[in-house]
Design an enzyme around this catalytic site. Structure first.
Site, mmCIF file in Angstrom:
data_model
loop_
_atom_site.group_PDB
_atom_site.id
_atom_site.type_symbol
_atom_site.label_atom_id
_atom_site.label_comp_id
_atom_site.label_asym_id
_atom_site.label_seq_id
_atom_site.Cartn_x
_atom_site.Cartn_y
_atom_site.Cartn_z
ATOM 1 N N MET A 61 -45.110 66.658 -3.649
ATOM 2 C CA MET A 61 -43.940 66.591 -2.794
ATOM 3 C C MET A 61 -43.668 67.934 -2.127
ATOM 4 O O MET A 61 -43.818 68.987 -2.755
ATOM 5 C CB MET A 61 -42.707 66.195 -3.620
ATOM 6 C CG MET A 61 -42.842 64.885 -4.374
ATOM 7 S SD MET A 61 -42.778 63.450 -3.281
ATOM 8 C CE MET A 61 -41.074 63.534 -2.710
ATOM 9 N N HIS B 172 -54.097 66.727 -9.485
ATOM 10 C CA HIS B 172 -52.769 66.611 -10.098
ATOM 11 C C HIS B 172 -52.890 65.935 -11.470
ATOM 12 O O HIS B 172 -52.342 64.849 -11.694
ATOM 13 C CB HIS B 172 -51.835 65.805 -9.183
ATOM 14 C CG HIS B 172 -50.576 66.544 -8.819
ATOM 15 N ND1 HIS B 172 -50.595 67.759 -8.181
ATOM 16 C CD2 HIS B 172 -49.257 66.237 -9.031
ATOM 17 C CE1 HIS B 172 -49.348 68.171 -7.990
ATOM 18 N NE2 HIS B 172 -48.519 67.278 -8.498
ATOM 19 N N VAL C 201 -43.654 63.151 0.693
ATOM 20 C CA VAL C 201 -44.893 63.073 -0.073
ATOM 21 C C VAL C 201 -46.035 63.500 0.851
ATOM 22 O O VAL C 201 -46.310 62.858 1.858
ATOM 23 C CB VAL C 201 -45.152 61.635 -0.581
ATOM 24 C CG1 VAL C 201 -46.486 61.567 -1.340
ATOM 25 C CG2 VAL C 201 -44.020 61.173 -1.482
ATOM 26 N N ILE C 202 -46.694 64.620 0.499
ATOM 27 C CA ILE C 202 -47.779 65.117 1.365
ATOM 28 C C ILE C 202 -49.156 64.783 0.792
ATOM 29 O O ILE C 202 -50.164 64.994 1.458
ATOM 30 C CB ILE C 202 -47.656 66.639 1.593
ATOM 31 C CG1 ILE C 202 -47.807 67.413 0.269
ATOM 32 C CG2 ILE C 202 -46.357 66.985 2.294
ATOM 33 C CD1 ILE C 202 -47.889 68.914 0.458
#
Length: 342
Positions: free
Chosen positions: A134, A182, A139-140
């Site tokens: 984020m 992530h 949201v990228i």
């Protein structure tokens, strides 16, 4: 592409990167000069506090350098319990820092466990659900499915162990790829920064306490933009360049000569400044009535030394003029133990 591994992350080597690597290496040589041990220890302490504050601030922690200093000193701080725990965990992680090995999965998981202990249930284990990166409310990046995390992380660690890329390049590539994967439910930002620092520290110990994170926090918009551009281009070059610029900036600001000699009068002035204050407010806080004496003995020496700055520098005589601490002034206060608990 560079390197010889079978799972090579996609990135280009550009002339800008090479120039930045050369400049960082040259600066490292200057920072490696012998330094008084007491000064070196103070500098390391200050930089470590700045590193922790920067890495946590990126993820929403509001504690100041002064409050982190107080926690480090065992003093009571009035702040949200979660934020205090985040700081204590980060301090504990830096104590364990020398024992961790960059390419070892067990050490990566242990570091996450230390950083996130008491903050999430999944501390020290890979995420079990979907997450995204984020930037504010946007949201990228949607991370890969949780089922792929162990495989992708293991692949990245194998590349790190085998790559012949320069550590400055390899550290930034790892940081980007880590954020792309992530792998954890929370704490990915601080883990990416921590592990890049670990990679660099294994190359040169001076990176152990270099406050790169504080520069990244100050350029947070550019950080997210570099992540997004790298993802869109399927090439981590934009992120590598950004991180190299931040490393160079942090190194330039980490030299010991930033701590000046301060007179007792200027020291008192630095201690009373809260946010932005007018000349009249400063004089009142110090109990000084003589305007000329205050300017000559307190205000002007502090300005000349770069310890405070004007809020309207192009109009020094403006009736709206106020004064505030610079990073140099805050650093002096931290060195002297005047952290405060506000």
């Amino acid at each position: 592409m560079t390197g010889k591994t079978s799972a090579e992350p996609p990135y280009r080597i550009t002339s800008e990167m090479l120039n930045l690597v050369a400049e960082i290496s040259e600066t490292l040589g200057r920072l490696s000069a012998p330094m008084d041990q007491a000064i070196a220890l103070r500098l390391r302490r200050i930089n470590r506090i700045r590193s922790i504050q920067g890495s946590l601030a990126i993820e929403g922690n509001t504690l100041s350098e002064a409050q982190i200093t107080a926690i480090l000193n065992g003093q009571r701080v009035i702040a949200p319990p979660r934020e205090i725990l985040e700081v204590r965990n980060a301090l504990a992680a830096y104590e364990r820092f020398p024992s961790w090995r960059p390419a070892v999965e067990a050490d990566l998981l242990d570091a996450h466990r230390v950083l996130m202990a008491g903050l999430i249930d999944e501390a020290g284990v890979y995420r079990r659900g979907g997450v995204g990166v984020m930037a504010g409310n946007e949201v990228i990046h949607l991370a890969p499915p949780a089922a792929r995390v162990p495989e992708l992380t293991a692949e990245l660690l194998r590349w790190l162990a085998a790559t012949d890329a320069h550590p400055l390049i390899a550290g930034a590539v790892f940081h980007y790829e880590f954020e792309f994967i992530h792998p954890f439910a929370d704490g990915n930002g601080r883990m990416g920064s921590l592990w890049q620092s670990l990679i660099l520290t294994r190359w040169n110990p001076l990176f152990a306490d270099l406050p790169v994170e504080s520069l990244v926090f100050e350029h947070q918009g550019e950080y997210y933009q570099a992540l997004q551009e790298s993802t869109e281009q399927t090439d981590s070059a934009p992120f590598i360049v950004f991180m190299l610029r931040m490393i160079l900036a942090a190194m330039t600001g980490a030299t010991p000569q930033v701590t000046p000699q301060v007179t007792p009068q200027v020291g008192k002035l630095l201690q009373v400044i809260q946010g932005e204050m007018s000349r009249e407010g400063l004089q009142a806080a110090l109990g000084r009535q003589d305007r000329k004496s205050f300017r000559e003995r307190y205000l002007q020496p502090a300005l000349t030394a770069g310890l405070i700055e004007m809020t309207i520098p192009d109009k020094p005589k403006s009736r709206l003029q106020q004064y505030r601490l610079t990073n140099r002034g805050r650093q002096w206060l931290l060195e002297q133990g005047f952290g405060g608990l506000t």
